[in-house]
Design a protein around this motif. Structure first.
Motif, PDB file in Angstrom:
ATOM      1  N   THR A 184       9.645  16.331  53.426  1.00 43.75           N
ATOM      2  CA  THR A 184      10.634  16.352  53.122  1.00 43.75           C
ATOM      3  C   THR A 184      10.804  15.713  51.665  1.00 43.75           C
ATOM      4  O   THR A 184      10.356  14.643  51.458  1.00 43.75           O
ATOM      5  CB  THR A 184      11.619  15.731  53.947  1.00 43.75           C
ATOM      6  N   ILE A 185      11.465  16.229  50.507  1.00 41.59           N
ATOM      7  CA  ILE A 185      11.645  15.728  49.337  1.00 41.59           C
ATOM      8  C   ILE A 185      13.185  15.274  49.355  1.00 41.59           C
ATOM      9  O   ILE A 185      14.067  16.074  49.288  1.00 41.59           O
ATOM     10  CB  ILE A 185      11.190  16.464  48.137  1.00 41.59           C
ATOM     11  N   ARG A 186      13.366  14.108  49.095  1.00 41.74           N
ATOM     12  CA  ARG A 186      14.727  13.367  48.925  1.00 41.74           C
ATOM     13  C   ARG A 186      15.242  13.300  47.588  1.00 41.74           C
ATOM     14  O   ARG A 186      14.411  12.392  46.846  1.00 41.74           O
ATOM     15  CB  ARG A 186      15.006  12.692  49.856  1.00 41.74           C
ATOM     16  N   ASN A 187      16.229  13.713  46.897  1.00 41.86           N
ATOM     17  CA  ASN A 187      16.793  13.387  45.374  1.00 41.86           C
ATOM     18  C   ASN A 187      17.526  12.101  45.767  1.00 41.86           C
ATOM     19  O   ASN A 187      18.706  12.220  46.465  1.00 41.86           O
ATOM     20  CB  ASN A 187      17.637  14.441  44.917  1.00 41.86           C
ATOM     21  N   MET A 188      17.202  10.747  45.259  1.00 38.85           N
ATOM     22  CA  MET A 188      17.732   9.558  45.589  1.00 38.85           C
ATOM     23  C   MET A 188      19.197   9.598  44.972  1.00 38.85           C
ATOM     24  O   MET A 188      20.116   8.842  45.339  1.00 38.85           O
ATOM     25  CB  MET A 188      16.942   8.492  45.102  1.00 38.85           C
ATOM     26  N   LYS A 189      19.589  10.243  43.784  1.00 37.99           N
ATOM     27  CA  LYS A 189      20.749  10.090  43.090  1.00 37.99           C
ATOM     28  C   LYS A 189      21.628  11.030  43.933  1.00 37.99           C
ATOM     29  O   LYS A 189      22.670  10.521  44.193  1.00 37.99           O
ATOM     30  CB  LYS A 189      20.566  10.993  41.640  1.00 37.99           C
ATOM     31  N   THR A 190      21.440  12.072  44.229  1.00 37.98           N
ATOM     32  CA  THR A 190      22.395  13.114  45.088  1.00 37.98           C
ATOM     33  C   THR A 190      22.172  13.138  46.552  1.00 37.98           C
ATOM     34  O   THR A 190      23.221  13.378  47.256  1.00 37.98           O
ATOM     35  CB  THR A 190      22.205  14.610  44.579  1.00 37.98           C
ATOM     36  N   VAL A 215      12.998  20.863  52.253  1.00 35.62           N
ATOM     37  CA  VAL A 215      11.542  20.798  52.857  1.00 35.62           C
ATOM     38  C   VAL A 215      10.380  21.586  52.134  1.00 35.62           C
ATOM     39  O   VAL A 215      10.893  22.743  51.673  1.00 35.62           O
ATOM     40  CB  VAL A 215      11.484  21.434  54.125  1.00 35.62           C
ATOM     41  N   VAL A 216       9.318  21.188  51.652  1.00 38.18           N
ATOM     42  CA  VAL A 216       8.446  21.808  50.643  1.00 38.18           C
ATOM     43  C   VAL A 216       7.098  21.799  51.471  1.00 38.18           C
ATOM     44  O   VAL A 216       6.695  20.966  52.212  1.00 38.18           O
ATOM     45  CB  VAL A 216       8.520  21.492  49.244  1.00 38.18           C
ATOM     46  N   THR A 217       6.205  22.944  50.912  1.00 38.70           N
ATOM     47  CA  THR A 217       4.779  22.839  51.645  1.00 38.70           C
ATOM     48  C   THR A 217       3.930  21.745  50.831  1.00 38.70           C
ATOM     49  O   THR A 217       4.510  21.406  49.731  1.00 38.70           O
ATOM     50  CB  THR A 217       4.182  24.107  51.366  1.00 38.70           C
ATOM     51  N   LEU A 218       2.989  21.525  51.474  1.00 42.65           N
ATOM     52  CA  LEU A 218       2.061  20.447  50.784  1.00 42.65           C
ATOM     53  C   LEU A 218       1.660  20.769  49.426  1.00 42.65           C
ATOM     54  O   LEU A 218       1.738  19.943  48.512  1.00 42.65           O
ATOM     55  CB  LEU A 218       1.109  20.158  51.541  1.00 42.65           C
ATOM     56  N   ASN A 219       1.302  22.034  49.205  1.00 40.53           N
ATOM     57  CA  ASN A 219       0.752  22.742  48.223  1.00 40.53           C
ATOM     58  C   ASN A 219       1.827  22.653  47.088  1.00 40.53           C
ATOM     59  O   ASN A 219       1.596  22.548  45.748  1.00 40.53           O
ATOM     60  CB  ASN A 219       0.392  23.862  48.264  1.00 40.53           C
ATOM     61  N   ASP A 220       2.912  22.906  47.325  1.00 40.32           N
ATOM     62  CA  ASP A 220       4.272  23.061  46.459  1.00 40.32           C
ATOM     63  C   ASP A 220       4.567  21.567  45.768  1.00 40.32           C
ATOM     64  O   ASP A 220       5.695  21.714  44.890  1.00 40.32           O
ATOM     65  CB  ASP A 220       5.508  24.001  46.975  1.00 40.32           C
ATOM     66  N   ILE A 221       4.511  20.575  46.278  1.00 40.90           N
ATOM     67  CA  ILE A 221       4.926  19.158  46.129  1.00 40.90           C
ATOM     68  C   ILE A 221       4.666  18.973  44.559  1.00 40.90           C
ATOM     69  O   ILE A 221       5.830  18.647  43.949  1.00 40.90           O
ATOM     70  CB  ILE A 221       4.253  17.962  46.671  1.00 40.90           C
ATOM     71  N   TYR A 222       3.551  19.351  44.009  1.00 44.15           N
ATOM     72  CA  TYR A 222       3.147  19.071  42.678  1.00 44.15           C
ATOM     73  C   TYR A 222       3.818  19.675  41.708  1.00 44.15           C
ATOM     74  O   TYR A 222       4.518  19.427  40.530  1.00 44.15           O
ATOM     75  CB  TYR A 222       1.575  18.804  42.419  1.00 44.15           C
ATOM     76  N   THR A 223       3.912  21.284  41.939  1.00 42.88           N
ATOM     77  CA  THR A 223       4.919  21.859  40.962  1.00 42.88           C
ATOM     78  C   THR A 223       6.355  21.488  40.901  1.00 42.88           C
ATOM     79  O   THR A 223       6.741  21.257  39.941  1.00 42.88           O
ATOM     80  CB  THR A 223       4.727  23.374  41.331  1.00 42.88           C
ATOM     81  N   LYS A 224       6.727  21.096  42.161  1.00 41.62           N
ATOM     82  CA  LYS A 224       8.341  20.887  42.245  1.00 41.62           C
ATOM     83  C   LYS A 224       8.391  19.721  41.319  1.00 41.62           C
ATOM     84  O   LYS A 224       9.747  19.573  41.139  1.00 41.62           O
ATOM     85  CB  LYS A 224       8.568  20.621  43.604  1.00 41.62           C
TER      86      LYS A 224
END
Ligand code: AMP
Length: 422
Positions: A398-404, A409-418
């Motif tokens: 799970t990637i959380r935007n701390m501001k908003t 939820v993203v796949t392990l592979n997609d973390i970096y492009t995200k």
């Protein structure tokens, strides 16, 4: 139990962030004007400073003998060291030679706000030219550096020692009397100056005009006072040309001619200048400089030299005083394992992010998510990655935007492009 020595300071990461920001801005401006960085040792042979300023300077120095009996001193400024280095190693370099520096300086001063025993200067020396355009550029550089830091209210005051010397001749002041009254001019103590001039048998009429000329920015008044002194007239015409260039070509119109800027006659000559930040009150002088002659004193082949030194710490204080918003330190990503069995994955994600130039850190105290999020917030993390066992089974995090507060939820592979600088 232990405290920093009197007149010195520690700098916390938050303070260092501000200092590095300021250093970066200043260095960028120096290099944009064609200057190259130089670094010299923190201590020098004591003689370097006594040759320049006389034996009395030792009282203001951190001076000591080393185990070999050499008389050394921590540098109180960098002009003498830089010129020493020029004479030793750089005389054959193409001219003009444009050198800038950052360095800690040490003076046995009475510490107060804006005055320390260890402080930093940012400065430069321009070696091998004294054309009007070179001098105008030096003034423009000093002003532009301080403006580029974000400072709003700064005052550039320009004086001239050749003209002051001509005025001293006109007042028939002896060398010793000149030495005695210069500090009074330097500190703008005009009442004491008036008394001192009376003691030197200068007529009341002359005293009144002199005090007026010291404080006026009207070139016509100055010209009228120096009369037919050829040297002073040439210097005044040069000054006018330099200031025309500063205003019309460099587009810096905010300067004031102020002959009371004298900076001591010992090695400065001709043009001298100071830049003040009124926000600082008593210790408001941010920058001092001018043209000087040290090369021949240090045994080199004389060429024209000029330069200036900016009080780095005072510039920072002035910015704070003006309410400048420094960029806050931030972390791009903080990675949180839901439990320590996720650590291996968490470390691998963190390392991959780091290798991509993304600043990343991970929880190393095995805290719960709530506490880890608090810590991430304190570190100004922009994003948080939560690695939990259930998500990991599906190869996701799970990637959380701390501001908003938004989560995805993203796949392990997609973390970096995200996360790559979106
Ligand atoms: P100076 O070499 O005395 O012309 O100093 C150049 C600049 O360094 C000054 O304009 C001040 O901004 C700064 N400065 C000088 N002495 C100190 C000190 N003791 N503490 C902090 N800044 C200083």
């Amino acid at each position: 139990m232990f405290q920093v020595p009197r007149g010195t300071r520690d700098f916390t990461p938050e303070e260092m962030q501000k200092r590095r920001y300021l250093e970066h801005t200043m260095a960028t401006t120096f290099t944009s004007f064609g200057y190259g960085e130089i670094q010299t040792p923190t201590f020098e042979n004591q003689e370097l400073f006594t040759a320049k300023s006389g034996e009395s300077i030792i009282n203001e120095l951190y001076a000591f003998n080393d185990k070999g009996g050499r008389a050394l001193a921590l540098r109180p400024e960098l002009t003498a060291p830089v010129i020493r280095c020029y004479v030793e190693r750089l005389q054959m370099e193409p001219k003009p030679l444009k050198l800038y520096y950052f360095g800690n300086c040490y003076r046995y001063d009475r510490p107060q706000k804006g005055r320390y025993r260890e402080f930093q200067q940012a400065g430069c020396e321009l070696i091998g030219t004294d054309t009007h355009e070179a001098t105008a550029e030096l003034l423009a550089l000093a002003y532009t550096i301080l403006k580029n830091t974000g400072l709003k209210d700064i005052h550039l005051n320009i004086g001239n020692l050749t003209i002051i010397s001509a005025i001293f001749r006109k007042l028939h002041l002896l060398k010793d009397d000149q030495k005695m009254i210069l500090p009074l001019i330097d500190k703008s103590q005009f009442d004491d100056l008036q008394i001192a001039l009376r003691d030197c048998n200068v007529s009341e009429e002359m005293i009144t005009t002199f005090l007026d000329v010291l404080q006026t920015s009207d070139i016509t008044k100055i010209r009228a006072f120096i009369g037919d002194d050829a040297e002073a007239n040439t210097e005044l015409s040069s000054l006018e040309t330099i200031l025309d260039l500063l205003r019309d070509a460099f587009h810096i119109p905010d300067y004031v001619i102020k002959l009371s800027i004298v900076r001591g006659l010992d090695y400065y000559k001709g043009l001298v200048f100071e830049i003040d930040a009124p926000a600082l009150g008593a210790e408001k002088q941010l920058c001092g400089g001018g043209s000087y002659d040290l090369i021949s004193l240090f045994g080199g082949t004389a060429v024209p030299t000029s330069g200036f030194a900016i009080g780095f710490d005072r510039t920072l204080l002035a910015l704070e005083e003006e309410g400048f918003q420094f960029p806050t330190p931030k972390l791009d990503v903080f990675v949180i394992p839901v439990n320590p069995t996720m650590n291996n994955t968490v470390i691998q994600i963190t390392q991959k992010l780091r290798s991509l130039g993304i600043s990343a850190d991970f929880d190393q105290l095995r805290r719960g998510i709530g506490k880890s999020l608090k810590y991430a917030d304190a570190k100004h993390a922009e994003k948080v990655i939560i690695v939990g066992p259930k998500e990991l089974e599906n190869n996701t995090v799970t990637i959380r935007n701390m501001k908003t507060g938004a989560q995805e939820v993203v796949t392990l592979n997609d973390i970096y492009t995200k996360l790559q600088k979106s």
